[in-house]
Design a protein around this motif. Sequence first.
Motif, PDB file in Angstrom:
ATOM      1  N   UNK A  28      -4.416  13.462   4.877  1.00 49.71           N
ATOM      2  CA  UNK A  28      -3.544  13.234   6.016  1.00 49.71           C
ATOM      3  C   UNK A  28      -4.093  13.870   7.292  1.00 49.71           C
ATOM      4  N   UNK A  29      -4.862  14.970   7.129  1.00 48.74           N
ATOM      5  CA  UNK A  29      -5.401  15.622   8.320  1.00 48.74           C
ATOM      6  C   UNK A  29      -6.680  14.956   8.804  1.00 48.74           C
ATOM      7  N   UNK A  30      -7.519  14.535   7.851  1.00 44.30           N
ATOM      8  CA  UNK A  30      -8.831  14.014   8.238  1.00 44.30           C
ATOM      9  C   UNK A  30      -8.896  12.490   8.145  1.00 44.30           C
ATOM     10  N   UNK A  31      -7.959  11.887   7.380  1.00 48.24           N
ATOM     11  CA  UNK A  31      -7.947  10.442   7.134  1.00 48.24           C
ATOM     12  C   UNK A  31      -9.236   9.965   6.495  1.00 48.24           C
ATOM     13  N   UNK A  32      -9.913  10.855   5.787  1.00 46.66           N
ATOM     14  CA  UNK A  32     -11.142  10.464   5.100  1.00 46.66           C
ATOM     15  C   UNK A  32     -10.880  10.481   3.605  1.00 46.66           C
ATOM     16  N   UNK A  33     -10.124   9.474   3.136  1.00 48.07           N
ATOM     17  CA  UNK A  33      -9.678   9.508   1.747  1.00 48.07           C
ATOM     18  C   UNK A  33     -10.839   9.417   0.762  1.00 48.07           C
ATOM     19  N   UNK A  34     -11.842   8.575   1.056  1.00 50.46           N
ATOM     20  CA  UNK A  34     -12.954   8.447   0.105  1.00 50.46           C
ATOM     21  C   UNK A  34     -13.657   9.783  -0.085  1.00 50.46           C
ATOM     22  N   UNK A  35     -13.992  10.406   1.035  1.00 58.80           N
ATOM     23  CA  UNK A  35     -14.718  11.672   0.973  1.00 58.80           C
ATOM     24  C   UNK A  35     -13.888  12.748   0.270  1.00 58.80           C
ATOM     25  N   UNK A  88       0.852  -1.189   0.000  1.00 56.05           N
ATOM     26  CA  UNK A  88       0.000   0.000   0.000  1.00 56.05           C
ATOM     27  C   UNK A  88       0.884   1.233   0.000  1.00 56.05           C
ATOM     28  N   UNK A  89       0.311   2.359  -0.424  1.00 58.60           N
ATOM     29  CA  UNK A  89       1.000   3.623  -0.281  1.00 58.60           C
ATOM     30  C   UNK A  89       0.407   4.306   0.947  1.00 58.60           C
ATOM     31  N   UNK A  90       1.057   5.369   1.369  1.00 56.03           N
ATOM     32  CA  UNK A  90       0.635   6.024   2.603  1.00 56.03           C
ATOM     33  C   UNK A  90      -0.866   6.348   2.639  1.00 56.03           C
ATOM     34  N   UNK A  91      -1.437   6.995   1.585  1.00 56.87           N
ATOM     35  CA  UNK A  91      -2.879   7.304   1.667  1.00 56.87           C
ATOM     36  C   UNK A  91      -3.763   6.064   1.561  1.00 56.87           C
ATOM     37  N   UNK A  92      -3.181   4.917   1.187  1.00 56.90           N
ATOM     38  CA  UNK A  92      -3.986   3.700   1.035  1.00 56.90           C
ATOM     39  C   UNK A  92      -4.089   2.876   2.298  1.00 56.90           C
ATOM     40  N   UNK A  93      -3.390   3.296   3.370  1.00 60.35           N
ATOM     41  CA  UNK A  93      -3.331   2.444   4.557  1.00 60.35           C
ATOM     42  C   UNK A  93      -4.680   2.269   5.230  1.00 60.35           C
ATOM     43  N   UNK A  94      -5.399   3.372   5.456  1.00 61.94           N
ATOM     44  CA  UNK A  94      -6.706   3.251   6.109  1.00 61.94           C
ATOM     45  C   UNK A  94      -7.723   2.560   5.190  1.00 61.94           C
ATOM     46  N   UNK A  95      -7.817   2.984   3.899  1.00 58.53           N
ATOM     47  CA  UNK A  95      -8.744   2.272   3.009  1.00 58.53           C
ATOM     48  C   UNK A  95      -8.450   0.770   2.919  1.00 58.53           C
ATOM     49  N   UNK A  96      -7.175   0.389   2.956  1.00 61.16           N
ATOM     50  CA  UNK A  96      -6.836  -1.033   2.853  1.00 61.16           C
ATOM     51  C   UNK A  96      -7.486  -1.816   3.988  1.00 61.16           C
ATOM     52  N   UNK A  97      -7.533  -1.218   5.158  1.00 61.94           N
ATOM     53  CA  UNK A  97      -8.181  -1.879   6.297  1.00 61.94           C
ATOM     54  C   UNK A  97      -9.699  -1.838   6.149  1.00 61.94           C
ATOM     55  N   UNK A  98     -10.214  -0.653   5.864  1.00 59.04           N
ATOM     56  CA  UNK A  98     -11.664  -0.482   5.818  1.00 59.04           C
ATOM     57  C   UNK A  98     -12.306  -1.342   4.748  1.00 59.04           C
ATOM     58  N   UNK A  99     -11.569  -1.622   3.669  1.00 61.86           N
ATOM     59  CA  UNK A  99     -12.161  -2.409   2.589  1.00 61.86           C
ATOM     60  C   UNK A  99     -11.691  -3.865   2.602  1.00 61.86           C
TER      61      UNK A  99
END
Lengths: 272, 222, 224
Positions: free
Chosen positions: B183-190, A88-99
């Motif tokens: 990075x601030x909100x961690x809400x990438x989808x939104x 994953x890349x840095x911005x993909x870390x949370x989505x990787x878990x959530x999905x």
Amino acid sequence: MFTARLRTMIAAGAAMVLSTLLLATAPQPAAAETVDDIISRGKVVIAIDTTTPPYGMIDEQFQPAGFDIEFAKKIGEALGVPVEFVTVTSPGRIPALLTNRADMVVSIFSITAPRALQVAFSIPYAGQSAVVLAPKSTAIKSHADLVGKKVGLTRGTGEDGLLTEAAKANPGIEILRFDDYASLLQAMVSGQIDAMGGGDYGDIYLKKSAKGDDFEMKYILKTFYFGVGVRRDNPDLLRWLNTFIFTLKQDGTLEQLSQKYRNTPLPPLPVF
Amino acid sequence: MQSYVFQFGPILIRSEELIHGAWLTVWFASVSMVLGLAIGLLGAVTRSFGPRWLSAAVAAYVELIRNTPLLIQLYFVFFTLPFLGLKLSSSAAAILALSIHLGAYATEILRAGIQSIPAGQIEAAKSLGLKPIQIVRRILLLQALRAVYPALCGQFILQLLGTSIISAIAAEELTAIANNMVMQTFRSFEVYITVAVVYFVLVQAFSLLFQGFSRIFFRWKI
Amino acid sequence: MNLREFGFGEFSFLLLSARWTILLSLIAFAGGGALGLVIAALRISARRPVRMIAAGYIRFFQSTPILIQLFMAYYGTAFIGLSPDPWTAAAITFTLNAAAFFGDIFRGSIEAIPHGQWEAAKALSLRHLQTLRLVILPQALKLMLPPTVGFMVQIVKTTSVASLIGLTELARTATMINTVTFEPMLVFGSVALIYFALCWPMSLLALHLERQLEVEGRGRAALA
């Protein structure tokens, strides 16, 4: 012709809004996962990033290596199942878990309260200080000395948050955000920035450049702690991870990993 | 999966940042479009009518730029030029790289446009006693522009979306600001959905503008 | 950890990773080209609703960054219960995206052909598709080729965004190697060379095809 264009714009816009709504309202399957589920499945899927040395990188055989990778492998060993890595890349870390792309994320995942609104963190297994680095010839002791200077940092890191705040409090600090650490250091070596925020292992890089010895650590910003990220609805896995990290900390394994990859000791790791 | 609740609130309260980002993107795109088009016009004419060596030099420029990624060109301008004595700020380096990049595409597209004009027109203009510069300006350029206008506009729109990678050399624009927000909100989808909508609106605005230009400049019937 | 040199092993690894860039590009050419033809045909269809749908499709994909399209195709699809692997997500995204651009390039060139030709063909009692195939497309091809191949080159370079979802193609491999060697000029210089080696033959081919068409065109003109 003109109105036809407008109409297709509206149609495409409507399609976009519609697909967004569809995404938002679709039924979502629930799957709380326990340690037993992972063991009976026969593998644990761990998200890593191989562009974040010395935590995640590639070795001489071009295989994943580093502090995070070795730690992740130990998780697999302790669970008694093979590890499957997903990159994953840095911005993909949370989505990787959530999905459901991964059971857990082991990728310099700093423990912060906003992140914990979306995913759950284990107790820290590693940590590092964010520091300000600059050429020896530049006199810098605190934020105030950064006024009028170009300060580089990596987007979204702990240094980013801290130095952005500092720039607000001390008008005149110009912040330049780079996408990765190597670019940031290249900017430092090219003289495009006057100072930079980085990890306490940052001089590994600067030492390699011709002018490497000209740089030094100026002051410490703050210490950050890395935890394993799991889904929030997964208390069973989280409890096990905390126990596991506790034991690795007690038997000195984490400290060994730090010396091996970071060339410096770990900061004291608190628990929560 | 853990049931996900969409929260657009944290993004919408930062709409000021988003608008600023959109403005920066428009700025980088517009300036590089104007400069790129200028390079393209000059390049296409040189390539079509210039002396052989100059034409070859333009061809080399076009091939070199079109066949390597913009990212590498950005790195070169920002990280390497300082060693050769030219230190540009992030924004200046981004504008330079973006314009050189678009200029190569514009050169190639316009050259094809010039080529599509029947040779007879040039002959006719010559026999009417028009000077070469007049022929280029009055006969060729507008017609060439019109012939390749869709392709050119497509390239311009690509450029608008392509500005998103200039964050690699620390230039701020919409995508960079979106990533800051993630990075601030961690809400990438939104964040990404919102930003997609903003880009969509920007592209529509530019398309309408291009459409308007074509109505002003290409009024004659073939 | 110690940084290492950028040696032959690193260069070969970089070179090898280009195979994923090539594969992804080929998928986009084939899928995007085929779908693009359909989109272009729909876009100039005699029926208005069909035209509108095609136009909306093109507009949607051309107006949003491919990075976000890819992100949604990979992560966002989870909300509708799908979970494509990175390759499937990338293949779908690049096909759909390239089709929009190809479709628009094809349409633009077709529409640049004077409308009188359609009417003349009608007078010769040719049907819509026949006119397109026999009269319009051969002429449109000349205008179409440079931007089409130009866009193919663009696709090769655009595949680099696939690194967002963890595909280790050329660009991501470069970042990986740069972060352990810290030799950006060598690493990215090599990457530029590899991209150039991939793209330049296509550009040359385009030039060649274009010249051929020109010769044909002149031949006809001289006869007339």
